[in-house]
Design a protein around this motif. Structure first.
Motif, PDB file in Angstrom:
ATOM      1  N   LEU A  41       0.104  43.803   2.078  1.00  0.00           N
ATOM      2  CA  LEU A  41      -1.075  44.580   1.721  1.00  0.00           C
ATOM      3  C   LEU A  41      -1.921  44.964   2.934  1.00  0.00           C
ATOM      4  O   LEU A  41      -2.863  45.732   2.810  1.00  0.00           O
ATOM      5  CB  LEU A  41      -1.954  43.799   0.729  1.00  0.00           C
ATOM      6  N   ASP A  42      -1.576  44.414   4.094  1.00  0.00           N
ATOM      7  CA  ASP A  42      -2.359  44.622   5.317  1.00  0.00           C
ATOM      8  C   ASP A  42      -3.819  44.252   5.058  1.00  0.00           C
ATOM      9  O   ASP A  42      -4.742  45.000   5.374  1.00  0.00           O
ATOM     10  CB  ASP A  42      -2.227  46.067   5.812  1.00  0.00           C
ATOM     11  N   ALA A  43      -3.999  43.101   4.433  1.00  0.00           N
ATOM     12  CA  ALA A  43      -5.334  42.606   4.086  1.00  0.00           C
ATOM     13  C   ALA A  43      -5.313  41.090   4.125  1.00  0.00           C
ATOM     14  O   ALA A  43      -4.340  40.476   3.702  1.00  0.00           O
ATOM     15  CB  ALA A  43      -5.716  43.079   2.693  1.00  0.00           C
ATOM     16  N   LYS A  44      -6.386  40.498   4.630  1.00  0.00           N
ATOM     17  CA  LYS A  44      -6.402  39.038   4.679  1.00  0.00           C
ATOM     18  C   LYS A  44      -7.324  38.404   3.647  1.00  0.00           C
ATOM     19  O   LYS A  44      -7.340  37.205   3.494  1.00  0.00           O
ATOM     20  CB  LYS A  44      -6.747  38.545   6.075  1.00  0.00           C
ATOM     21  N   SER A  45      -8.091  39.198   2.931  1.00  0.00           N
ATOM     22  CA  SER A  45      -9.001  38.648   1.922  1.00  0.00           C
ATOM     23  C   SER A  45      -8.291  38.524   0.582  1.00  0.00           C
ATOM     24  O   SER A  45      -8.539  39.286  -0.356  1.00  0.00           O
ATOM     25  CB  SER A  45     -10.241  39.538   1.793  1.00  0.00           C
ATOM     26  N   LEU A  46      -7.391  37.552   0.503  1.00  0.00           N
ATOM     27  CA  LEU A  46      -6.633  37.292  -0.717  1.00  0.00           C
ATOM     28  C   LEU A  46      -6.866  35.853  -1.145  1.00  0.00           C
ATOM     29  O   LEU A  46      -7.035  34.968  -0.302  1.00  0.00           O
ATOM     30  CB  LEU A  46      -5.133  37.479  -0.479  1.00  0.00           C
ATOM     31  N   VAL A  47      -6.853  35.647  -2.455  1.00  0.00           N
ATOM     32  CA  VAL A  47      -6.926  34.287  -2.989  1.00  0.00           C
ATOM     33  C   VAL A  47      -5.773  34.085  -3.958  1.00  0.00           C
ATOM     34  O   VAL A  47      -5.336  35.027  -4.619  1.00  0.00           O
ATOM     35  CB  VAL A  47      -8.276  34.005  -3.688  1.00  0.00           C
ATOM     36  N   HIS A 105      -6.805  40.487  -4.284  1.00  0.00           N
ATOM     37  CA  HIS A 105      -7.549  40.992  -3.136  1.00  0.00           C
ATOM     38  C   HIS A 105      -9.032  40.959  -3.485  1.00  0.00           C
ATOM     39  O   HIS A 105      -9.434  41.472  -4.533  1.00  0.00           O
ATOM     40  CB  HIS A 105      -7.099  42.427  -2.830  1.00  0.00           C
ATOM     41  N   ILE A 106      -9.849  40.312  -2.648  1.00  0.00           N
ATOM     42  CA  ILE A 106     -11.273  40.182  -2.936  1.00  0.00           C
ATOM     43  C   ILE A 106     -12.116  40.756  -1.809  1.00  0.00           C
ATOM     44  O   ILE A 106     -11.664  40.850  -0.668  1.00  0.00           O
ATOM     45  CB  ILE A 106     -11.674  38.711  -3.176  1.00  0.00           C
TER      46      ILE A 106
END
Length: 132
Positions: A41-47, A105-106
């Motif tokens: 997702l090229d995103a690090k804000s995941l839970v 994703h948050i």
């Protein structure tokens, strides 16, 4: 299924019976699945929202190299569902399968779900990375 990561089973990873502790493998799965989802997702804000069925097929022992196969199963508006297969590098026998690992994703400040803007087709088209 992309096998992207490997770990060496060390003495501190073993249970009383001398095999890989189930809790340790679950810790590794959560970490590896997060890294995979974040890269996709090229995103690090995941839970981690949910981990579905987990099946243990065979044991791993000290000195075994285990590898993690990961794939995108489903993509939602703000979520991605991943499957993880852990297998013995040498024998290719499945050690554990964790299905339906859902990450959301948050927004890092409000901690509320946010659209990630990706589709399953886009993620399926990403090039396969080769582990070192």
């Amino acid at each position: 299924m992309r096998f992207l990561s490997r770990r060496l089973v060390m003495p501190n990873d073993l249970n009383f019976a001398g095999s890989l502790f189930g809790g340790r493998i679950l810790e590794w799965i959560d970490e590896e699945a997060y890294i995979f989802a974040a890269c996709q997702l090229d995103a690090k804000s995941l839970v981690t929202k949910h981990i579905g069925a987990i099946s243990f097929d065979t044991s791993a022992y000290q000195g075994d190299v285990v590898e993690f196969g990961l794939g995108v199963k489903k993509v939602g508006k703000s979520s991605v569902t991943v499957t993880c297969v852990v297998r013995n590098k040498q024998t290719k026998q499945n050690i554990c399968v964790a299905d339906d690992i859902v990450f959301v994703h948050i927004d890092p400040e409000t901690r509320t779900p946010q659209p990630h803007g990706k589709t399953k087709a886009e993620l399926d088209a990403l090039p396969i990375e080769t582990p070192i």
